[in-house]
Motif scaffolding. Structure first.
Motif, short mmCIF file in Angstrom:
data_model
loop_
_atom_site.label_atom_id
_atom_site.label_comp_id
_atom_site.label_asym_id
_atom_site.label_seq_id
_atom_site.Cartn_x
_atom_site.Cartn_y
_atom_site.Cartn_z
N ALA A 189 37.39 26.28 28.77
CA ALA A 189 37.91 26.63 30.09
C ALA A 189 37.88 28.15 30.23
O ALA A 189 38.47 28.86 29.40
CB ALA A 189 39.32 26.10 30.28
N LEU A 190 37.19 28.62 31.23
CA LEU A 190 37.11 30.05 31.50
C LEU A 190 38.29 30.43 32.40
O LEU A 190 38.51 29.81 33.44
CB LEU A 190 35.78 30.34 32.22
CG LEU A 190 35.29 31.77 32.31
CD1 LEU A 190 34.95 32.32 30.93
CD2 LEU A 190 34.06 31.85 33.22
N ILE A 191 39.03 31.45 32.01
CA ILE A 191 40.22 31.87 32.76
C ILE A 191 39.93 33.23 33.39
O ILE A 191 39.62 34.19 32.68
CB ILE A 191 41.45 31.96 31.84
CG1 ILE A 191 41.63 30.65 31.05
CG2 ILE A 191 42.70 32.28 32.65
CD1 ILE A 191 41.84 29.41 31.90
N LEU A 192 40.03 33.29 34.72
CA LEU A 192 39.63 34.50 35.46
C LEU A 192 40.76 34.91 36.41
O LEU A 192 40.76 34.54 37.58
CB LEU A 192 38.34 34.21 36.23
CG LEU A 192 37.15 33.81 35.35
CD1 LEU A 192 36.08 33.12 36.18
CD2 LEU A 192 36.57 35.04 34.66
N PRO A 193 41.71 35.72 35.92
CA PRO A 193 42.88 36.09 36.75
C PRO A 193 42.66 37.30 37.64
O PRO A 193 43.63 37.84 38.18
CB PRO A 193 43.95 36.37 35.69
CG PRO A 193 43.18 36.91 34.54
CD PRO A 193 41.86 36.19 34.54
N GLY A 194 41.42 37.75 37.80
CA GLY A 194 41.14 38.89 38.67
C GLY A 194 40.93 40.17 37.90
O GLY A 194 41.11 40.24 36.68
N GLU A 199 46.66 41.74 40.85
CA GLU A 199 46.29 40.33 40.71
C GLU A 199 46.70 39.79 39.34
O GLU A 199 47.31 38.72 39.24
CB GLU A 199 44.77 40.17 40.86
CG GLU A 199 44.23 40.35 42.25
CD GLU A 199 42.72 40.24 42.30
OE1 GLU A 199 42.21 39.68 43.27
OE2 GLU A 199 42.05 40.72 41.37
N VAL A 200 46.35 40.53 38.32
CA VAL A 200 46.58 40.07 36.95
C VAL A 200 48.07 39.89 36.67
O VAL A 200 48.50 38.89 36.09
CB VAL A 200 45.94 41.05 35.94
CG1 VAL A 200 46.38 40.75 34.52
CG2 VAL A 200 44.42 40.99 36.05
N THR A 227 37.92 40.08 30.79
CA THR A 227 38.79 41.00 31.51
C THR A 227 38.04 42.29 31.82
O THR A 227 36.83 42.40 31.57
CB THR A 227 40.08 41.26 30.71
OG1 THR A 227 40.99 42.00 31.52
CG2 THR A 227 39.79 42.02 29.43
N THR A 228 38.74 43.25 32.37
CA THR A 228 38.16 44.55 32.68
C THR A 228 38.95 45.63 31.95
O THR A 228 40.12 45.42 31.59
CB THR A 228 38.20 44.83 34.19
OG1 THR A 228 39.58 44.86 34.63
CG2 THR A 228 37.46 43.76 34.97
N GLY A 229 38.32 46.77 31.74
CA GLY A 229 38.96 47.85 30.99
C GLY A 229 40.34 48.23 31.49
O GLY A 229 41.29 48.33 30.70
N PRO A 230 40.51 48.45 32.81
CA PRO A 230 41.82 48.91 33.31
C PRO A 230 42.97 47.93 33.09
O PRO A 230 44.13 48.35 33.09
CB PRO A 230 41.56 49.12 34.81
CG PRO A 230 40.09 49.36 34.92
CD PRO A 230 39.47 48.51 33.86
N VAL A 272 34.61 24.37 32.63
CA VAL A 272 35.41 24.48 33.85
C VAL A 272 35.97 25.90 33.89
O VAL A 272 36.10 26.55 32.85
CB VAL A 272 36.56 23.44 33.85
CG1 VAL A 272 37.55 23.71 32.73
CG2 VAL A 272 37.28 23.40 35.21
N ALA A 273 36.26 26.38 35.10
CA ALA A 273 36.87 27.70 35.25
C ALA A 273 38.11 27.59 36.12
O ALA A 273 38.14 26.83 37.09
CB ALA A 273 35.89 28.68 35.87
N LEU A 274 39.13 28.35 35.76
CA LEU A 274 40.30 28.56 36.60
C LEU A 274 40.23 30.01 37.05
O LEU A 274 40.31 30.93 36.22
CB LEU A 274 41.59 28.30 35.81
CG LEU A 274 42.90 28.71 36.50
CD1 LEU A 274 43.09 27.96 37.81
CD2 LEU A 274 44.09 28.50 35.57
N ALA A 275 40.03 30.23 38.35
CA ALA A 275 39.69 31.56 38.82
C ALA A 275 40.51 31.99 40.02
O ALA A 275 40.90 31.18 40.86
CB ALA A 275 38.20 31.61 39.20
#
Length: 385
Positions: A189-194, A199-200, A227-230, A272-275
């Motif tokens: 499961a891919l988790i994509l909280p922004g 958002e995060v 995730t992203t660096g910031p 599956v992804a939760l985004a």
């Protein structure tokens, strides 16, 4: 030719970099100025200040930074007025960018182009009329948007969505990614909280217990969280106490291309992804990854958006195909109790979304000319008319 660009978030940075590549393919006399992120900087932009200062969303989230953002608006406008570029191109982030454009237009006749039509079809329809006072041309990502902009008196070019021409991982790359994690056969499961801090910090307190509940229902399920660096440290802190924490893909200290390849492989490998809502849903569609969309904002923003929203879904694939196949849980419905059954259902029946995501890519211009090049041609054509 002098071009001033403004991008305020990661998705805008992608668009800006692609546009810059297109412009460089057509002209060799370009000077780039403005505000952008690492991808635009790699194409030759020296950012006036860090782009992440602009990456805030939601009324309650913006208010504490209002005076700082107001100063940055003035700084950008002053820079444009002093530079006198051939064109100013603002990319998404309309609450910031259109205020800059208004000041620039009040001071002279610099041509203004806004890349990404605001979603007037979703809420605040009068924005198009207001926007037309300071924007000459709009570059639209979605095929149904030009009539809304043209009705307000602006030129509008549908240039296609860049997601259709972005590389997608192949099956072998996805399997290599699974093997690297030691998960050759386990469901992922891919988790994509922004990508934004706002958002995060709002979504992870919901996504983390959702992951815990999913792990109890499906002990074989594994989680991957790009995730992203910031926001990487915030993400790590939030998931640290989990019994089965996700594998975090962190770009910090990595080559950008290497990280992008790894992220694409994760998208393809996921079952599956939760985004969070937004452009990421189109990236998932491009990878043909089944998804559940979940998103929340502050209580104040919830109240305001509810009164203004004119559509019954915010998921772009649902809108583009005029279907409602992809489940979404928004605002007060963004709860663990709602999210977990949806993810489990999609995990069990992934094929229900397959035709929708394929149709989405076709309607967005898959197989056609690169959207960045199309956008560049539209900008140059606008300057010539």
């Amino acid at each position: 030719m002098k071009i001033y660009l403004i991008a305020g978030e990661l998705s805008g940075d992608k668009l800006g970099a692609s546009l810059m590549q297109g412009l460089k393919a057509l002209r060799d006399d370009l000077e780039f100025h403005g505000v952008g992120g690492p991808l635009m900087e790699a194409e030759g932009l020296e950012s006036q200040f860090p782009m992440q200062e602009l990456s805030v969303m939601g009324i309650a989230e913006v208010l504490p930074k209002y005076f700082h953002l107001k100063r940055r608006i003035r700084e950008c406008a002053d820079a444009v007025i002093a530079l006198q570029p051939d064109v100013m191109i603002t990319i998404d982030s309309p609450d910031f960018c259109l205020r800059v454009a208004k000041l620039v237009k009040a001071a002279g006749d610099t041509r203004t182009v806004h890349y990404v039509a605001p979603s007037v079809w979703a809420w605040r329809p009068k924005r198009a009329d207001k926007m037309a006072k300071s924007i000459d041309q709009v570059l639209a990502l979605l095929p149904f948007e030009p009539p809304y902009m043209e009705a307000a008196g602006m030129r509008c070019d549908f240039v296609g969505h860049p997601v259709v021409n972005e590389p997608v991982a192949r099956g072998a790359e996805a399997q290599a990614f699974r093997d690297m994690l030691g998960l050759p056969d386990a469901p992922i499961a891919l988790i994509l909280p922004g990508s934004r801090k706002s958002e995060v910090t709002r979504l992870l307190p919901i996504f983390v217990p959702a992951m815990d509940a999913l792990a109890k229902s499906r002990p074989d399920l594994r989680f991957v969280l790009p995730t992203t660096g910031p926001v990487a440290e915030i993400v790590k802190e939030q998931v640290a106490a989990m019994a089965q924490p996700p594998v975090i893909l962190d770009p910090t200290g990595q080559d950008l291309n290497t990280f992008a390849q790894q992220k694409r492989a994760a998208f393809k490998a996921a079952n599956v992804a939760l985004a969070a809502s937004g452009t990421v849903s189109l990236e998932l569609a491009a990878s043909e990854t089944p998804m559940v969309i979940a998103y929340d904002v502050s209580p104040i923003s919830r109240m305001i958006f509810k009164r203004m929203l004119r559509i019954d879904t915010v998921t772009l694939a649902n809108l583009i195909t005029d279907t409602r196949v992809i489940p979404e849980h928004l605002a007060e419905n963004c709860t663990v109790e709602n999210i977990v059954p949806s993810v489990l259902d999609v995990l069990e029946q992934p094929d229900a979304q397959l035709q929708v995501v394929r149709d989405t890519m076709d309607k967005l211009g898959k197989g056609g000319e690169d959207p960045g090049l199309r956008a560049a041609k539209a900008v140059l054509d606008g300057l010539d008319t």
